[in-house]
Design a protein around this motif. Structure first.
Motif, short mmCIF file in Angstrom:
data_model
loop_
_atom_site.label_atom_id
_atom_site.label_comp_id
_atom_site.label_asym_id
_atom_site.label_seq_id
_atom_site.Cartn_x
_atom_site.Cartn_y
_atom_site.Cartn_z
N VAL A 246 55.82 -63.97 -69.96
CA VAL A 246 55.56 -65.41 -69.92
C VAL A 246 55.70 -65.94 -71.34
N GLY A 247 56.11 -67.20 -71.46
CA GLY A 247 56.27 -67.74 -72.78
C GLY A 247 56.42 -69.24 -72.78
N ALA A 248 56.35 -69.80 -73.97
CA ALA A 248 56.55 -71.24 -74.16
C ALA A 248 57.23 -71.43 -75.50
N GLY A 249 57.99 -72.52 -75.60
CA GLY A 249 58.69 -72.78 -76.85
C GLY A 249 58.81 -74.26 -77.12
N VAL A 250 59.04 -74.58 -78.39
CA VAL A 250 59.22 -75.97 -78.81
C VAL A 250 60.36 -76.02 -79.81
N PHE A 251 61.19 -77.07 -79.67
CA PHE A 251 62.29 -77.31 -80.61
C PHE A 251 61.82 -78.40 -81.58
N ASP A 252 61.44 -78.00 -82.80
CA ASP A 252 60.74 -78.93 -83.69
C ASP A 252 61.59 -79.38 -84.86
N LYS A 253 62.86 -79.64 -84.60
CA LYS A 253 63.75 -80.14 -85.65
C LYS A 253 63.29 -81.51 -86.12
N SER A 254 63.14 -81.67 -87.41
CA SER A 254 62.66 -82.94 -87.95
C SER A 254 63.55 -84.10 -87.50
N GLY A 255 62.93 -85.15 -87.00
CA GLY A 255 63.66 -86.32 -86.52
C GLY A 255 64.09 -86.25 -85.08
#
Length: 248
Positions: free
Chosen positions: A209-218
């Motif tokens: 199981v997992g979770a992710g975030v794409f946190d590219k500035s802007g």
């Protein structure tokens, strides 16, 4: 005379159910897609015929099937673009069944696109936290982690959950993608969550199981209108990928 009765000669309420032919509906041209919001239906409201727009009965909060891609030979990737990722849905789910890889010890990975798949963002802004273990590994009685910061893609497995390519080895997923088009205007980064089941050739099972975030500035306000699933090495050899959209 026969076949020449005008509507002016019909007494009110004279056209009853008995006078309708049985194919009055099935004899018409079929609508080959989901109705538009303003398409109309006839309903009986306590015995009184009324019309109702589809928008009032289509429902919300549930997932509906949008597309299926079935792989039967070596294929580099599976993509879904803005033909399917539209403002008609807020969130999306991909169900993957029977995935097999051409390369041993591989991983299924995922990227976003904001230009309808002309390119997929490979910057080091994919961050994830995942856990997993295998039924034949006593050392993973407590799930072990795969925590990756600043990666170029999401790796959609837990720790120790790589994919084999032997006979009988296959994988199953469900992957949730939350508001990729940023319709909610909440200044939140694009987020995903997944569960997977991986089978060994000898019948042992792994889970992750997992979770992710794409946190590219802007990118807080970026509308991502295409997604890509592929292997980190080799190709997808077999599998069925079905995309669902959730109405709100």
């Amino acid at each position: 005379s026969d076949n020449s009765i005008s509507t002016a000669k019909l007494v009110a309420n004279s056209v009853t159910a008995a006078k309708f032919n049985a194919d009055v509906i099935s004899g018409q041209t079929a609508l080959a897609e989901a109705p538009a919001d303003t398409d109309e239906f006839l309903v009986s409201d306590g015995g009184v015929i009324k019309r109702i727009d589809y928008s009032l009965i289509k429902g919300g909060g549930s997932f509906e099937k949008l597309a299926t891609t079935t792989i039967s030979s070596s294929t580099a990737s599976v993509e879904f673009n803005n033909t399917y990722l539209t403002s008609a849905h807020r969130d999306y789910r991909v169900i993957i069944t029977g995935l097999e890889s051409t390369a041993d010890d591989g991983q299924l990975v995922f990227r976003f696109s904001d230009d309808n798949g002309s390119s997929f963002d490979s910057s080091s802004n994919y961050n994830q936290n995942a856990f997993g273990g295998r039924s034949n590994n006593a050392s993973t009685g407590s799930p072990s982690g795969r925590n990756i910061q600043d990666n170029s893609r999401f790796q959609l497995t837990g720790a120790n959950e790589n994919i084999g390519n032997g006979t009988g080895e296959s994988c199953f997923w469900h992957l949730d993608i939350f508001d990729p088009l940023n319709q909610n205007s909440d200044n939140s980064f694009a987020t995903v969550m997944w569960q997977c089941c991986i089978l060994d050739a000898d019948g042992k099972v792994g889970a992750g199981v997992g979770a992710g975030v794409f946190d590219k500035s802007g990118s807080e306000d970026t509308a991502f209108n295409a997604i890509k699933l592929f292997m980190n090495s080799g190709n997808i050899d077999k599998g069925s990928f079905t995309l669902y959209g959730r109405k709100i």
